[in-house]
Design an enzyme around this catalytic site. Structure first.
Site, PDB file in Angstrom:
ATOM      1  N   ASP A  24      45.493 -33.893 -28.275  1.00 29.12           N
ATOM      2  CA  ASP A  24      45.529 -32.442 -28.159  1.00 29.12           C
ATOM      3  C   ASP A  24      46.348 -32.082 -26.921  1.00 29.12           C
ATOM      4  OD1 ASP A  24      45.127 -29.768 -27.644  1.00 29.12           O
ATOM      5  OD2 ASP A  24      42.944 -29.821 -27.832  1.00 29.12           O
ATOM      6  N   SER A  47      41.850 -19.784 -29.453  1.00 29.32           N
ATOM      7  CA  SER A  47      41.100 -20.824 -28.746  1.00 29.32           C
ATOM      8  C   SER A  47      41.584 -21.038 -27.312  1.00 29.32           C
ATOM      9  CB  SER A  47      41.190 -22.142 -29.527  1.00 29.32           C
ATOM     10  OG  SER A  47      42.534 -22.487 -29.734  1.00 29.32           O
ATOM     11  N   HIS A  69      45.397 -27.405 -25.793  1.00 33.60           N
ATOM     12  CA  HIS A  69      44.338 -26.837 -24.945  1.00 33.60           C
ATOM     13  C   HIS A  69      44.368 -27.489 -23.573  1.00 33.60           C
ATOM     14  CE1 HIS A  69      43.266 -26.188 -29.185  1.00 33.60           C
ATOM     15  NE2 HIS A  69      42.950 -25.000 -28.719  1.00 33.60           N
TER      16      HIS A  69
END
Ligand code: NAG
Ligand code: NAG
Ligand code: NAG
Ligand code: NAG
Ligand code: NAG
Ligand code: NAG
Length: 404
Positions: A380, A135, A383
């Protein structure tokens, strides 16, 4: 109690499956005429382009510093990118401090060439640029699509998906910018583009063909693989997933399995890649900022708005041994005549603890109030918000693709 444990253990898995879903949703997108402007990037007149191609090849692009530059950056606007991912659209999901969009990377020895979407598309005419990995690599792919998006009229681009492969096309150029989901590069039980969140990670360490056949003919390949390896041991499968009765499983120390997988990958390149045609890149580990005590901050990246100022800062989550493995494998490939350029983004991204989505993102649905008030479990810090850090990784890629 049960809920907490599950979140702590499973956060990464949950996020990953969500990312895949978003990848798939992207594929369902039909091109719409959204906010199209001629050149919305508002660049200044100052030209930072290298004086010649020579200076670039003799320059270590990755040794440098971050410079605040709200004149040139961001290179595109978050809400003007047709294919922006909700996972990374931090402004849209409530982040107020947007200064993470305004940092330029300044190499010590030279200047990065200014990103020019038209020049890149010209270079990609009749070609496939394929990002292969997890990702993080998908985030870089979204960034690349956003970087060229505004220079292509709505009717002259398309986005299509087929299983693990998502493909953006600039029709006029017959150019493709694609992403292929293979988080461990070799075959694993995490290969399904959506349902890859499994408690036990199994790697079929000698097998890559199932993935590789989708990008054998690519002109430019950009790989990464790191985050999915972060556990002490991996289950290695000798045999195949299709015939479980003959399969033999063995738990092996992660670093050894990583090395085996990287060798499977490099052997494949050596045999299959056309050296005169194909340009190869490997993106080094993307650092996470999940442990605030690393930099003397709060719990994690949540509420961070400034860069780490200590030069050479290195977080406890970035495993130098894994980077060594990659370096060794790339060096060996070079002696066998295959050049893979490492995009050495780890150190420079370590400084960017403020660049992550934290709670400003969307999963299946917006985070609930409860989740937003529990950033230690829901932030998060893996990312990167877009526009942001991955745009700079793509500027490196651009420099190698267009100016070399
Ligand atoms: C990556 O870049 C950093 C910063 O310049 C440097 O310290 C490190 O040695 C580089 N690693 C590789 C493998 O080039
Ligand atoms: C850029 O940053 C400077 C210094 O923080 C600030 O004074 C200025 O208003 C900013 N300009 C824009 C266009 O945001
Ligand atoms: C961008 O690249 C195109 C094609 O090479 C060129 O014609 C154009 O002048 C470039 N634009 C800028 C601002 O340098
Ligand atoms: C279009 O690009 C593909 C690679 O993505 C290439 O195989 C094909 O030959 C190109 N078509 C033309 C007409 O050049
Ligand atoms: C999707 O991929 C499969 C397997 O690679 C292929 O057989 C099929 O034709 C593809 N479908 C489309 C619509 O491209
Ligand atoms: C490799 O690519 C070059 C340039 O596209 C081409 O001329 C050559 O025929 C290719 N070699 C093989 C073995 O396919």
């Amino acid at each position: 109690m049960a809920k907490k444990t599950q979140m702590v253990v499973g956060t990464w898995g949950i996020r990953s499956s969500v990312h895949s879903l978003i990848g798939l949703l992207l594929t369902l997108l039909i091109i719409t005429a959204v906010y199209l402007t001629q050149d919305s990037t508002g660049r200044p007149s100052e030209d930072r382009t290298c004086s010649g191609d020579d200076s670039l090849s003799h320059c270590n692009l990755f040794s440098g510093k971050w410079v605040f530059d709200n004149q040139t950056y961001p290179l595109y606007k978050e809400n003007q990118c047709t294919f922006m991912s909700d996972q990374l659209a931090c402004g849209k999901f409530g982040r107020k401090d947007l200064s993470y969009q305004n940092w330029r990377w300044q190499p010590h020895q030279c200047n990065l060439p200014r990103f020019n979407a038209t020049a890149l598309l010209e270079r990609l005419r009749n070609k496939r640029l394929v990002f292969v990995g997890d990702s993080l690599n998908r985030g870089q792919w979204v960034s690349m699509v956003c970087l060229v998006d505004s220079s292509i009229p709505p009717t002259l681009k398309s986005m299509n998906g087929n299983g693990s492969l998502v493909s953006f096309k600039a029709i006029e150029y017959n150019a493709s910018i694609e992403f292929y989901w293979a988080p461990l590069l070799v075959e694993s039980n995490s290969d399904h583009p959506v349902n890859h969140r499994l408690p036990d990670r199994i790697v079929r360490v000698k097998a890559i063909e199932k993935h590789a056949r989708h990008w054998t003919d690519a002109d430019i390949l950009v790989f990464d693989s790191y985050l999915w390896w972060r556990r002490p041991q991996m289950n290695v499968l000798w045999g195949s997933f299709e015939s479980p009765h003959d399969a033999i499983y063995k738990k092996v120390e992660m670093l050894r399995v990583y090395e085996m997988a990287m060798r499977t990958w490099s052997d494949w390149l050596e045999v299959h890649v056309n050296r005169t045609k194909t340009q190869l890149f490997f993106v080094s580990m993307s650092p996470t900022h999940e442990r605030g005590k690393d930099w003397g901050g709060g719990e994690n990246c949540y509420t961070e708005t400034e860069l780490v100022s200590r030069e050479g800062y290195w977080g406890s989550d970035s495993d130098p041994k894994m980077m060594r493995v990659v370096e060794t494998v790339l060096d060996e490939l070079k002696t066998r005549g295959v050049n893979v350029q490492m995009l050495n983004i780890t150190q420079l991204s370590e400084y960017r603890k403020e660049g992550h989505p934290s709670i400003y993102r969307k999963q299946w649905e917006r985070l609930t109030e409860d989740q937003i008030s529990d950033p230690s479990n829901y932030a998060d810090c893996i990312h990167w918000c877009l526009p942001g850090v991955p745009d700079v990784w793509n500027e490196f890629l651009y420099a190698y693709i267009v100016h070399q």
